[in-house]
Design an enzyme around this catalytic site. Sequence first.
Site, mmCIF file in Angstrom:
data_model
loop_
_atom_site.group_PDB
_atom_site.id
_atom_site.type_symbol
_atom_site.label_atom_id
_atom_site.label_comp_id
_atom_site.label_asym_id
_atom_site.label_seq_id
_atom_site.Cartn_x
_atom_site.Cartn_y
_atom_site.Cartn_z
ATOM 1 N N GLY A 285 0.906 -0.747 0.026
ATOM 2 C CA GLY A 285 -0.216 -0.074 -0.019
ATOM 3 C C GLY A 285 0.803 1.224 -0.334
ATOM 4 O O GLY A 285 2.332 1.399 -0.075
ATOM 5 N N LYS A 286 0.112 2.753 -0.210
ATOM 6 C CA LYS A 286 1.152 3.526 0.084
ATOM 7 C C LYS A 286 0.153 4.906 0.073
ATOM 8 O O LYS A 286 -0.933 4.433 -0.316
ATOM 9 C CB LYS A 286 2.287 3.722 -1.940
ATOM 10 C CG LYS A 286 3.007 4.622 -1.466
ATOM 11 C CD LYS A 286 4.459 4.135 -0.960
ATOM 12 C CE LYS A 286 5.094 4.552 -0.245
ATOM 13 N NZ LYS A 286 6.359 4.179 -0.743
#
Length: 425
Positions: free
Chosen positions: A115-116
């Site tokens: 994720g980011k």
Amino acid sequence: MSLKFKEPAPITDHLNPLESMMQRFDEAANILGLDESTYNALKSPEKAVIVSLPVTMDDGKIKVFQGYRVVHSSKLGPSKGGIRYSMGVNLDEVKALAAWMTWKCAVVGIPYGGGKGGIQCDPRTMSDGELERLTRAFTGAMRDVFGPEKDIPAPDMGTNPQTMAWIMDEYSKLVGQASPAVVTGKPLVLGGSLGRVEATGRGVMVSTRSAMAKLKMTPTQCTCAVQGFGNVGSISAKLIEQQGVTIVAISDVSGAYYNPDGLNVEEAIEYVTKHKSLDGYKGGNMITNEELLELDVDILVPAALEDQITEENAGRIKAKLIVEGANGPTASTADKILDEKGILVVPDILANAGGVSVSYFEWVQNRLGYFWTEERVNRRADRIMKLAFDNVYKTSKKHKCSMRTAAYVVAIEKVADTLKLRGIF
Ligand code: GLU
């Protein structure tokens, strides 16, 4: 009353990190003979959340910021990845960075998806109070996304252990219990891990050493240029220098500094700690960031931004070895040129995975409630990096492809296998 809206600077660059990521993904998918359904399932992020964050600034005015969190995959475990504060943040960038986290965690074999997150802001022009209010607003908005078993943020460009402390505090208040494992890269007193601050740079050094051994390069006879002097660049430079390599150039936003006889990295770090940037640093002659990339050196470590090595300048690069400290520093259009020149590129998703590996250790220690010594952290992180390097190198020989494609092959195969086992209904 006349309202003056100032739009953030448009992203005019024709290079798009998401396209670069997809290009490499496609290449590896072809080698693996990935079926169409798996291909489609792996290429789309599971979740993309965009929030507007009204924040009271120090002058009393309210400013609205755009925040993003993309969960690319949670197939191998909770999604993991940093939060970036920068004016360049946009959905495509965050999507690419989230996918890179999935591949990165899979390459080094840690039980996380990818994720980011990011907020479009310029942290250098904001006060600590403004940054704290922004971070707490973001955490509140992401309350249902974040979680120690769901999605675990960490520092990235423009954020640091203090930012993580605010996230940990805000999230803990929202759920009504201490929740240190919701975020990694925390200050030590709040449950951070020894070795985490140096971890990415240390992994870059271990990758550099592994690659030098394959190329039969002797450290004491090699020169190296490092682009970027933030956490990753400065620590990579320091640790590579400690291996006996001469660091001849470093750079940051103020420009690049070149000294053919070698710079003293420790001194440069002290200078930056005191002056906030390399501006005015006298350890080398000033050159441009572009010139730094094209220097006649043995090793090049791009540890700044995305898309620094492009089809335009790749042909002029003289280094024999490139070790990618940044995420996405090479545009996909440059890959073939570097390959044809016989340059060994240790790709980002392998080279800079030391950070997330020690984030994993931090999370494990938080859940155990038992803390390791720095030696144990470093020893285990080095082992992860060495094993991952050897695996990717072997895969590149097997498929007669670049280490970058090989890293994607290793990662995609692992996530695809997990997807098959878990099933899609
Ligand atoms: N932001 C770092 C990266 O891009 C670290 C991520 C993490 O530790 O979760 O790898």
